[in-house]
Design a protein around this motif. Structure first.
Motif, short mmCIF file in Angstrom:
data_model
loop_
_atom_site.label_atom_id
_atom_site.label_comp_id
_atom_site.label_asym_id
_atom_site.label_seq_id
_atom_site.Cartn_x
_atom_site.Cartn_y
_atom_site.Cartn_z
N ASP A 143 0.82 -1.21 0.00
CA ASP A 143 0.00 0.00 0.00
C ASP A 143 0.85 1.26 0.00
O ASP A 143 0.36 2.34 -0.32
N ARG A 144 2.10 1.13 0.37
CA ARG A 144 3.03 2.27 0.40
C ARG A 144 4.02 2.24 -0.76
O ARG A 144 5.00 2.95 -0.76
N GLY A 145 3.75 1.37 -1.74
CA GLY A 145 4.62 1.29 -2.91
C GLY A 145 5.95 0.62 -2.62
O GLY A 145 6.94 0.89 -3.29
N ILE A 146 5.98 -0.26 -1.63
CA ILE A 146 7.20 -0.97 -1.25
C ILE A 146 7.02 -2.44 -1.58
O ILE A 146 6.09 -3.09 -1.10
N TRP A 147 7.92 -2.96 -2.41
CA TRP A 147 7.83 -4.35 -2.85
C TRP A 147 9.07 -5.09 -2.37
O TRP A 147 10.18 -4.80 -2.81
N VAL A 148 8.87 -6.02 -1.46
CA VAL A 148 9.96 -6.81 -0.89
C VAL A 148 9.98 -8.15 -1.62
O VAL A 148 8.96 -8.84 -1.68
N ARG A 158 11.23 0.44 -3.95
CA ARG A 158 10.36 1.42 -3.31
C ARG A 158 9.99 2.49 -4.33
O ARG A 158 10.85 3.18 -4.89
N ARG A 159 8.69 2.61 -4.59
CA ARG A 159 8.22 3.58 -5.58
C ARG A 159 8.45 5.00 -5.05
O ARG A 159 8.08 5.34 -3.94
N VAL A 160 9.09 5.81 -5.90
CA VAL A 160 9.29 7.22 -5.55
C VAL A 160 8.45 8.13 -6.43
O VAL A 160 8.28 9.31 -6.13
N GLU A 196 13.38 3.29 -6.27
CA GLU A 196 14.67 3.21 -5.61
C GLU A 196 14.82 1.74 -5.25
O GLU A 196 13.88 1.12 -4.75
N GLU A 197 15.98 1.17 -5.52
CA GLU A 197 16.19 -0.23 -5.21
C GLU A 197 17.18 -0.37 -4.06
O GLU A 197 18.23 0.27 -4.05
N ALA A 256 18.25 6.50 -14.16
CA ALA A 256 18.34 7.97 -14.26
C ALA A 256 18.26 8.60 -12.88
O ALA A 256 17.76 8.01 -11.93
N ARG A 257 18.73 9.83 -12.78
CA ARG A 257 18.58 10.60 -11.55
C ARG A 257 17.32 11.47 -11.60
O ARG A 257 16.73 11.76 -10.58
N ASP A 258 16.91 11.86 -12.79
CA ASP A 258 15.73 12.69 -12.98
C ASP A 258 14.59 11.82 -13.53
O ASP A 258 14.53 11.55 -14.73
N ALA A 259 13.71 11.37 -12.65
CA ALA A 259 12.65 10.44 -13.04
C ALA A 259 11.71 11.04 -14.07
O ALA A 259 11.33 10.38 -15.04
#
Length: 195
Positions: free
Chosen positions: A53-58, A69-71, A81-82, A148-151
């Protein structure tokens, strides 16, 4: 800022893969290189959707723990971000699940889904990774990815790239592997979870 994985899913037609391999689409890719095929097992974990629900996939890919982790983004186009360091993974999980144990106890999480993927990887126009995934439960999905650094800028580049080569990428709405797995097998999760 760290490098982000910026990716967009797509639905591919298996009958067009041979055209991709010989780079005979209209227009052809400016440059296309086949990078090989790999096979891996992904096991995704969560606890009552607290992380998803927080965009975190383990996940455990083969024997290695990873977190995406979805940013930025949505289910179609996402910037992640991995994390691969077990201490960083534990720290992140502990923010949402206080007292979570370490990796040797699966961080206290239950299995969401488990499947094997065969992946074909291509590098197109010397910049874009194209991944064609064939899951062992009969589902296929593709991804175009940039580091990339700029999504936001990378999203624009990916969209432009996919529009240019829509003969391969423009074939309907894609469905991620987790969504397809849950639709097929169900889970103790709410089926609204998508990836």
């Amino acid at each position: 800022m760290a490098l982000l994985e910026v990716e967009r899913k797509f639905r591919f037609l298996p009958e067009l893969v041979s055209t991709l391999k010989i780079n005979r689409g209209h227009p052809p890719f400016r440059h296309l290189k086949y990078k090989g095929t790999s096979t891996f097992r992904d096991t995704y974990y969560d606890s009552s959707n607290i992380l998803a629900d927080r965009g975190i996939w383990v996940r455990k890919r083969d024997k290695t723990w990873e977190v995406k982790r979805r940013v930025r983004g949505d289910l179609l186009q996402t910037s992640y971000e991995e994390l691969k360091c077990p201490n960083e993974i534990h720290s992140l999980i502990s923010r949402y699940i206080p007292g979570a144990p370490g990796s040797s106890n699966s961080y206290g999480l239950g299995i969401l889904c488990d499947y094997i993927t065969n992946r074909e990887l291509y590098m197109a126009d010397e910049k874009f990774s194209i991944m064609l995934d064939y899951a062992d439960f009969g589902h296929t999905v593709g991804e175009v990815e940039l580091l990339a650094r700029d999504a936001k800028a990378a999203e624009g580049e990916i969209n432009e790239f996919m529009e240019k080569y829509k003969w391969f990428f423009g074939h309907g709405k894609p469905k991620g592997k987790i969504s397809a797995y849950l639709e097929k097998y169900g889970s103790w999760y709410n089926l609204a979870v998508s990836f």
